[in-house]
Scaffold this active site. Structure first.
Site, PDB file in Angstrom:
ATOM      1  CG  ASP A  18      53.171  42.048 -92.312  1.00  0.00           C
ATOM      2  OD1 ASP A  18      53.610  42.687 -93.285  1.00  0.00           O
ATOM      3  OD2 ASP A  18      52.152  41.353 -92.361  1.00  0.00           O
ATOM      4  CG  ASP A  47      45.166  31.942 -92.616  1.00  0.00           C
ATOM      5  OD1 ASP A  47      45.125  33.121 -93.033  1.00  0.00           O
ATOM      6  OD2 ASP A  47      46.130  31.494 -91.951  1.00  0.00           O
ATOM      7  CG  HIS A  88      46.885  35.954 -92.606  1.00  0.00           C
ATOM      8  ND1 HIS A  88      47.494  34.768 -92.972  1.00  0.00           N
ATOM      9  CD2 HIS A  88      47.322  36.852 -93.521  1.00  0.00           C
ATOM     10  CE1 HIS A  88      48.254  34.966 -94.029  1.00  0.00           C
ATOM     11  NE2 HIS A  88      48.159  36.228 -94.394  1.00  0.00           N
ATOM     12  CD  GLU A  94      49.005  32.987 -90.006  1.00  0.00           C
ATOM     13  OE1 GLU A  94      47.921  33.121 -90.588  1.00  0.00           O
ATOM     14  OE2 GLU A  94      50.023  32.519 -90.561  1.00  0.00           O
TER      15      GLU A  94
HETATM   16  C1  F6R Z   1      51.468  41.420 -96.050  1.00  0.00           C
HETATM   17  C2  F6R Z   1      50.409  40.964 -95.148  1.00  0.00           C
HETATM   18  C3  F6R Z   1      49.602  39.747 -95.425  1.00  0.00           C
HETATM   19  C4  F6R Z   1      49.199  39.594 -96.883  1.00  0.00           C
HETATM   20  C5  F6R Z   1      48.418  38.311 -97.076  1.00  0.00           C
HETATM   21  C6  F6R Z   1      48.059  38.095 -98.532  1.00  0.00           C
HETATM   22  O1  F6R Z   1      52.076  42.600 -95.569  1.00  0.00           O
HETATM   23  O2  F6R Z   1      50.227  41.576 -94.158  1.00  0.00           O
HETATM   24  O3  F6R Z   1      48.435  39.788 -94.630  1.00  0.00           O
HETATM   25  O4  F6R Z   1      48.419  40.690 -97.267  1.00  0.00           O
HETATM   26  O5  F6R Z   1      49.174  37.231 -96.633  1.00  0.00           O
HETATM   27  O6  F6R Z   1      49.220  37.861 -99.279  1.00  0.00           O
HETATM   28  P1  F6R Z   1      49.179  37.871-100.865  1.00  0.00           P
HETATM   29  O7  F6R Z   1      48.843  39.273-101.269  1.00  0.00           O
HETATM   30  O8  F6R Z   1      50.574  37.510-101.282  1.00  0.00           O
HETATM   31  O9  F6R Z   1      48.136  36.899-101.269  1.00  0.00           O
END
Ligand code: F6R
Length: 260
Positions: free
Chosen positions: A67, A136, A138, A143
């Site tokens: 992403d 959450d 995701h 989301e």
């Molecule tokens: C990042 C991504 C997100 C993160 C998730 C956890 O490329 O796709 O799904 O893996 O938001 O973020 P952290 O690792 O910062 O807790």
């Protein structure tokens, strides 16, 4: 779904890096799906160490990131282009042209997203996808309520995710509302998934992912249908799993040939 619980995130990331190294030894031109955020930073550090000290070779590897924030230029310090450069790409011998990240400056979002899907397909599909998980549930930036068959597309971040990612931005008002993300369906087509989760904030989404019902309300729960998904957790992220003892027992009794 395989659940591997480690005493620390260091131990989990060391195993994750060995997992990837094994794939690259078997298939030097493997296609890797990569994640950003705080979770995979140690994993990248361990891969960089393996590259420097043990000659792990990324010359023929192709990568696709999950992403990118819409509206951020690659040079923006909070962009995922910048993150990948700083935390991984510039430290290993992967050719720049082999790395792919959705274009945050796209002026034709549907065409950009379709082109991203096409490139993944032309590369032969993703052999191994690294994932983190949001508080959450995701994966990527899919989301809760994301279609479980979605493809790469624009998504609107929840306020919670924006706040979770605020530390990466100098000014909270700068956190973009929109992102481009691989879809849940795109992720489900990858041949293998390694999902990493560390810390107490990930205990609830991990329990829902592994032991709850499959639901778009917890997008990661769709991984119950993935033929080869492994979760690398620390003790804290595993803290709410009801069958943690069973997962540990399974790991301890794995046949030698299955070990990395
Ligand atoms: C990042 C991504 C997100 C993160 C998730 C956890 O490329 O796709 O799904 O893996 O938001 O973020 P952290 O690792 O910062 O807790």
């Amino acid at each position: 779904m395989e659940v591997l619980i480690h005493p620390t995130k260091h131990a989990a990331c060391t195993l994750g890096a060995r997992w990837i190294a094994r794939l690259l030894r078997q298939k030097p031109d493997a296609v890797l799906g990569l994640a950003t955020g705080s979770t995979p930073v140690l994993l990248y550090q361990e891969l960089i160490r393996l590259h420097r000290e043990e000659g792990l070779d990324f010359r023929k590897v192709t990568t696709f990131n999950l992403d990118e924030y819409l509206g951020l230029a690659p040079e923006h310090p909070a962009s995922y282009h910048h993150f990948m450069q700083e935390n991984f790409f510039q430290h290993v011998n992967i050719p720049r042209e082999n790395t792919h990240i959705p274009d945050g400056l796209s002026t034709d979002v549907p065409a950009t997203c379709q082109a991203y899907e096409d490139k993944i397909r032309q590369a032969g599909g993703i052999d191994l996808q690294i994932l983190g998980i949001g508080g959450d549930g995701h994966i990527g930036f899919n989301e809760p309520s994301s279609s479980l068959s979605s493809r790469t597309r624009i998504k609107t971040l929840t306020e919670r995710t924006r706040q979770d990612n605020a530390p990466f931005f100098a000014n909270p008002a700068d956190i973009p509302q929109h992102v481009l993300t691989m879809g849940v369906g795109t992720i489900m087509e990858t041949r293998e998934v390694l999902l990493l989760a560390f810390g107490p904030g990930k205990a609830a989404p991990i329990a829902a992912t592994v032991e709850g019902p499959v639901t778009a309300f917890v997008p990661a729960s769709i991984l119950q249908f993935h033929p080869k998904a492994t979760l690398l957790l620390d003790e804290e992220a595993a803290g709410l799993l009801q069958r943690a003892e069973y997962y540990r027992w399974v790991d301890a009794h794995k046949p030698t040939w299955q070990r990395v």
